[in-house]
Design a protein around this motif. Structure first.
Motif, PDB file in Angstrom:
ATOM      1  N   MET A 192       0.808  -1.209   0.000  1.00  0.00           N
ATOM      2  CA  MET A 192       0.000   0.000   0.000  1.00  0.00           C
ATOM      3  C   MET A 192       0.853   1.277   0.000  1.00  0.00           C
ATOM      4  O   MET A 192       1.893   1.343   0.667  1.00  0.00           O
ATOM      5  N   TYR A 193       0.363   2.291  -0.715  1.00  0.00           N
ATOM      6  CA  TYR A 193       0.996   3.609  -0.783  1.00  0.00           C
ATOM      7  C   TYR A 193      -0.032   4.641  -0.330  1.00  0.00           C
ATOM      8  O   TYR A 193      -1.042   4.852  -1.013  1.00  0.00           O
ATOM      9  N   ALA A 194       0.212   5.270   0.813  1.00  0.00           N
ATOM     10  CA  ALA A 194      -0.757   6.200   1.398  1.00  0.00           C
ATOM     11  C   ALA A 194      -0.261   7.638   1.282  1.00  0.00           C
ATOM     12  O   ALA A 194       0.761   8.008   1.873  1.00  0.00           O
ATOM     13  N   GLY A 195      -0.958   8.458   0.502  1.00  0.00           N
ATOM     14  CA  GLY A 195      -0.627   9.867   0.347  1.00  0.00           C
ATOM     15  C   GLY A 195      -1.287  10.712   1.415  1.00  0.00           C
ATOM     16  O   GLY A 195      -2.295  10.318   2.008  1.00  0.00           O
ATOM     17  N   ALA A 196      -0.707  11.909   1.663  1.00  0.00           N
ATOM     18  CA  ALA A 196      -1.223  12.737   2.766  1.00  0.00           C
ATOM     19  C   ALA A 196      -1.297  14.225   2.437  1.00  0.00           C
ATOM     20  O   ALA A 196      -1.362  15.052   3.339  1.00  0.00           O
ATOM     21  N   SER A 255      -5.349  -9.077   6.271  1.00  0.00           N
ATOM     22  CA  SER A 255      -4.320 -10.076   6.006  1.00  0.00           C
ATOM     23  C   SER A 255      -3.681  -9.849   4.636  1.00  0.00           C
ATOM     24  O   SER A 255      -4.353  -9.438   3.674  1.00  0.00           O
ATOM     25  N   TYR A 256      -2.388 -10.113   4.551  1.00  0.00           N
ATOM     26  CA  TYR A 256      -1.625  -9.963   3.308  1.00  0.00           C
ATOM     27  C   TYR A 256      -1.669  -8.533   2.760  1.00  0.00           C
ATOM     28  O   TYR A 256      -1.599  -8.327   1.548  1.00  0.00           O
ATOM     29  N   HIS A 257      -1.753  -7.558   3.653  1.00  0.00           N
ATOM     30  CA  HIS A 257      -1.662  -6.142   3.282  1.00  0.00           C
ATOM     31  C   HIS A 257      -0.502  -5.512   4.057  1.00  0.00           C
ATOM     32  O   HIS A 257      -0.333  -5.785   5.248  1.00  0.00           O
ATOM     33  N   TYR A 258       0.252  -4.671   3.369  1.00  0.00           N
ATOM     34  CA  TYR A 258       1.528  -4.173   3.900  1.00  0.00           C
ATOM     35  C   TYR A 258       1.694  -2.715   3.481  1.00  0.00           C
ATOM     36  O   TYR A 258       1.693  -2.414   2.276  1.00  0.00           O
ATOM     37  N   VAL A 259       1.832  -1.807   4.428  1.00  0.00           N
ATOM     38  CA  VAL A 259       2.059  -0.398   4.096  1.00  0.00           C
ATOM     39  C   VAL A 259       3.529  -0.229   3.721  1.00  0.00           C
ATOM     40  O   VAL A 259       4.417  -0.274   4.572  1.00  0.00           O
ATOM     41  N   LEU A 260       3.774  -0.069   2.438  1.00  0.00           N
ATOM     42  CA  LEU A 260       5.135   0.088   1.936  1.00  0.00           C
ATOM     43  C   LEU A 260       5.574   1.543   1.947  1.00  0.00           C
ATOM     44  O   LEU A 260       6.751   1.847   2.147  1.00  0.00           O
ATOM     45  N   PHE A 261       4.612   2.471   1.737  1.00  0.00           N
ATOM     46  CA  PHE A 261       4.938   3.905   1.732  1.00  0.00           C
ATOM     47  C   PHE A 261       3.861   4.677   2.477  1.00  0.00           C
ATOM     48  O   PHE A 261       2.676   4.568   2.168  1.00  0.00           O
ATOM     49  N   ARG A 262       4.294   5.462   3.467  1.00  0.00           N
ATOM     50  CA  ARG A 262       3.428   6.387   4.203  1.00  0.00           C
ATOM     51  C   ARG A 262       3.986   7.783   3.983  1.00  0.00           C
ATOM     52  O   ARG A 262       5.171   8.032   4.210  1.00  0.00           O
ATOM     53  N   ASP A 263       3.146   8.702   3.580  1.00  0.00           N
ATOM     54  CA  ASP A 263       3.577  10.040   3.172  1.00  0.00           C
ATOM     55  C   ASP A 263       3.827  10.943   4.384  1.00  0.00           C
ATOM     56  O   ASP A 263       3.064  11.870   4.661  1.00  0.00           O
ATOM     57  N   ASP A 264       4.919  10.696   5.094  1.00  0.00           N
ATOM     58  CA  ASP A 264       5.231  11.467   6.302  1.00  0.00           C
ATOM     59  C   ASP A 264       5.467  12.947   6.018  1.00  0.00           C
ATOM     60  O   ASP A 264       5.282  13.790   6.901  1.00  0.00           O
ATOM     61  N   GLN A 265       5.873  13.290   4.805  1.00  0.00           N
ATOM     62  CA  GLN A 265       6.142  14.687   4.442  1.00  0.00           C
ATOM     63  C   GLN A 265       4.913  15.393   3.860  1.00  0.00           C
ATOM     64  O   GLN A 265       4.994  16.572   3.499  1.00  0.00           O
ATOM     65  N   GLU A 266       3.813  14.664   3.748  1.00  0.00           N
ATOM     66  CA  GLU A 266       2.557  15.222   3.215  1.00  0.00           C
ATOM     67  C   GLU A 266       2.768  15.874   1.848  1.00  0.00           C
ATOM     68  O   GLU A 266       2.321  16.992   1.576  1.00  0.00           O
ATOM     69  N   ALA A 267       3.432  15.139   0.966  1.00  0.00           N
ATOM     70  CA  ALA A 267       3.847  15.686  -0.324  1.00  0.00           C
ATOM     71  C   ALA A 267       3.043  15.174  -1.510  1.00  0.00           C
ATOM     72  O   ALA A 267       3.090  15.765  -2.586  1.00  0.00           O
ATOM     73  N   TYR A 268       2.270  14.092  -1.326  1.00  0.00           N
ATOM     74  CA  TYR A 268       1.652  13.431  -2.474  1.00  0.00           C
ATOM     75  C   TYR A 268       0.127  13.431  -2.387  1.00  0.00           C
ATOM     76  O   TYR A 268      -0.452  12.983  -1.404  1.00  0.00           O
ATOM     77  N   SER A 269      -0.492  13.922  -3.460  1.00  0.00           N
ATOM     78  CA  SER A 269      -1.946  13.986  -3.529  1.00  0.00           C
ATOM     79  C   SER A 269      -2.508  12.783  -4.273  1.00  0.00           C
ATOM     80  O   SER A 269      -1.776  11.919  -4.764  1.00  0.00           O
ATOM     81  N   HIS A 270      -3.818  12.733  -4.379  1.00  0.00           N
ATOM     82  CA  HIS A 270      -4.522  11.592  -4.964  1.00  0.00           C
ATOM     83  C   HIS A 270      -4.407  11.547  -6.487  1.00  0.00           C
ATOM     84  O   HIS A 270      -4.158  10.488  -7.060  1.00  0.00           O
ATOM     85  N   SER A 271      -4.598  12.671  -7.137  1.00  0.00           N
ATOM     86  CA  SER A 271      -4.710  12.697  -8.599  1.00  0.00           C
ATOM     87  C   SER A 271      -3.365  12.464  -9.282  1.00  0.00           C
ATOM     88  O   SER A 271      -2.329  12.985  -8.858  1.00  0.00           O
ATOM     89  N   ASN A 272      -3.406  11.688 -10.368  1.00  0.00           N
ATOM     90  CA  ASN A 272      -2.191  11.527 -11.168  1.00  0.00           C
ATOM     91  C   ASN A 272      -2.057  12.605 -12.231  1.00  0.00           C
ATOM     92  O   ASN A 272      -1.062  12.656 -12.950  1.00  0.00           O
ATOM     93  N   ILE A 279       0.564  10.401  -5.764  1.00  0.00           N
ATOM     94  CA  ILE A 279       1.009   9.175  -5.099  1.00  0.00           C
ATOM     95  C   ILE A 279       1.296   8.070  -6.113  1.00  0.00           C
ATOM     96  O   ILE A 279       2.102   7.156  -5.851  1.00  0.00           O
ATOM     97  N   VAL A 280       0.689   8.159  -7.306  1.00  0.00           N
ATOM     98  CA  VAL A 280       0.966   7.188  -8.368  1.00  0.00           C
ATOM     99  C   VAL A 280       2.436   7.226  -8.768  1.00  0.00           C
ATOM    100  O   VAL A 280       3.025   6.203  -9.128  1.00  0.00           O
ATOM    101  N   SER A 281       3.063   8.402  -8.701  1.00  0.00           N
ATOM    102  CA  SER A 281       4.472   8.520  -9.098  1.00  0.00           C
ATOM    103  C   SER A 281       5.377   7.663  -8.220  1.00  0.00           C
ATOM    104  O   SER A 281       6.371   7.108  -8.687  1.00  0.00           O
ATOM    105  N   VAL A 282       5.035   7.560  -6.940  1.00  0.00           N
ATOM    106  CA  VAL A 282       5.826   6.743  -6.028  1.00  0.00           C
ATOM    107  C   VAL A 282       5.654   5.264  -6.369  1.00  0.00           C
ATOM    108  O   VAL A 282       6.620   4.493  -6.424  1.00  0.00           O
TER     109      VAL A 282
END
Length: 292
Positions: A192-196, A255-272, A279-282
């Motif tokens: 999972m990649y979570a943007g903030a 189950s079988y879900h893993y947070v690989l990227f959490r946007d601690d710097q609040e730099a990535y939005s939803h839209s590509n 967040i798609v770029s990451v």
């Protein structure tokens, strides 16, 4: 490259060596909204320029981004049958409602009998049988989910989008979470990649968010409804933990879900933004180095 990406690369290289005759494909499953041409696996209109590197043998699994998950799901099964059966294997990248779509597919159809296909789609995106034999489910190495909406979004709950749109009804938090067994991934890992990078109207969303999807969904937090989760520096909000660890409030991830990227710097939005952005770029960077 962090150790998680190195692990994905090593697993990918091992798979290539072990299955020399296989062809690997990178499938991209879009979220809400139009863009790509349904049935045309080479049309990346939803994502950005088709010339952009996005993993080995990349294919756009286009669905209309408007109708319900159930009625559009056949498009995803057609693509998985085409490219992820027989000797062929797939890496999957999804965004937003695309996460809900692939989760629904694996939970409900991942144990079904599939005919092995020839990876030569017709104009409708359907492939012919390869050798007349069948297999159970699909050959999937792993799934990446940027701004994953398998847990729904409060924007759908609040009517921030038109409630006449069938997909919006599916994206209500209680509906999305009850739609299928999110723990049943057929042993396929979801990274999972979570943007903030939220905005003013993010007040509708609990905790950290990317303008559209809050951390409880993008971070694959289990439960029947959304909770507020944030980055560690936000003292008055529960942390979304990295990896597959239980969150700070004791609520586990599916189950079988893993947070690989959490946007601690609040730099990535939803839209590509039609250009592999946000967040798609990451997520795309991982596909480039790991989907081999």
């Amino acid at each position: 490259m962090n150790r998680f990406l190195r692990l994905l690369v090593c697993l990918s290289l091992f798979s290539v060596a072990a299955i020399a005759s296989a062809t690997n494909y990178s499938l991209w499953i879009n979220g809400r909204g139009a863009g790509g041409v349904v049935g045309d696996y080479n049309n990346f209109g939803y994502w950005g320029p088709a010339s952009t590197d996005a993993g080995v043998n990349k294919k756009a699994v286009n669905w209309d981004g408007y109708n319900s998950i159930a009625t559009q799901n056949g498009k995803i099964r057609d693509a998985l049958d085409c490219f992820c059966t027989g000797a062929n294997w797939c890496y999957i990248a999804s965004q937003s409602a695309g996460d809900l779509m692939i989760g629904y597919t694996l939970a409900n159809y991942g144990g079904s009998t599939r005919m092995k296909k020839n990876a030569a789609p017709n104009a409708a995106g359907v492939c012919g049988n390869a050798d007349g034999t069948a297999q159970t489910g699909w050959n999937i190495k792993w799934v990446l989910a940027a701004a994953g909406a398998a847990g729904g979004t409060e924007l759908a709950d609040a009517g921030a989008w038109t409630t006449g749109e069938p997909l919006v009804r599916d994206l209500r938090t209680t509906t999305a979470r009850a739609m299928y067994n999110h723990n049943s991934t057929r042993f396929v890992w979801f990274y999972m990649y979570a943007g903030a990078r939220g905005t003013a109207y993010s007040g509708l969303l609990p905790g950290q968010d990317d303008e559209v999807v809050p951390y409880h969904s993008a971070g694959a937090v289990s439960g029947t409804a959304g909770r507020a989760y944030c980055n560690p520096r936000d003292w008055w909000c529960t942390d979304l933990t990295m990896g597959s660890a239980v969150n700070d409030d004791g609520v586990p991830k599916w189950s079988y879900h893993y947070v690989l990227f959490r946007d601690d710097q609040e730099a990535y939005s939803h839209s590509n933004r039609g250009n592999w952005a946000g967040i798609v770029s990451v997520m795309r960077s991982t596909m480039v180095v790991s989907a081999l």
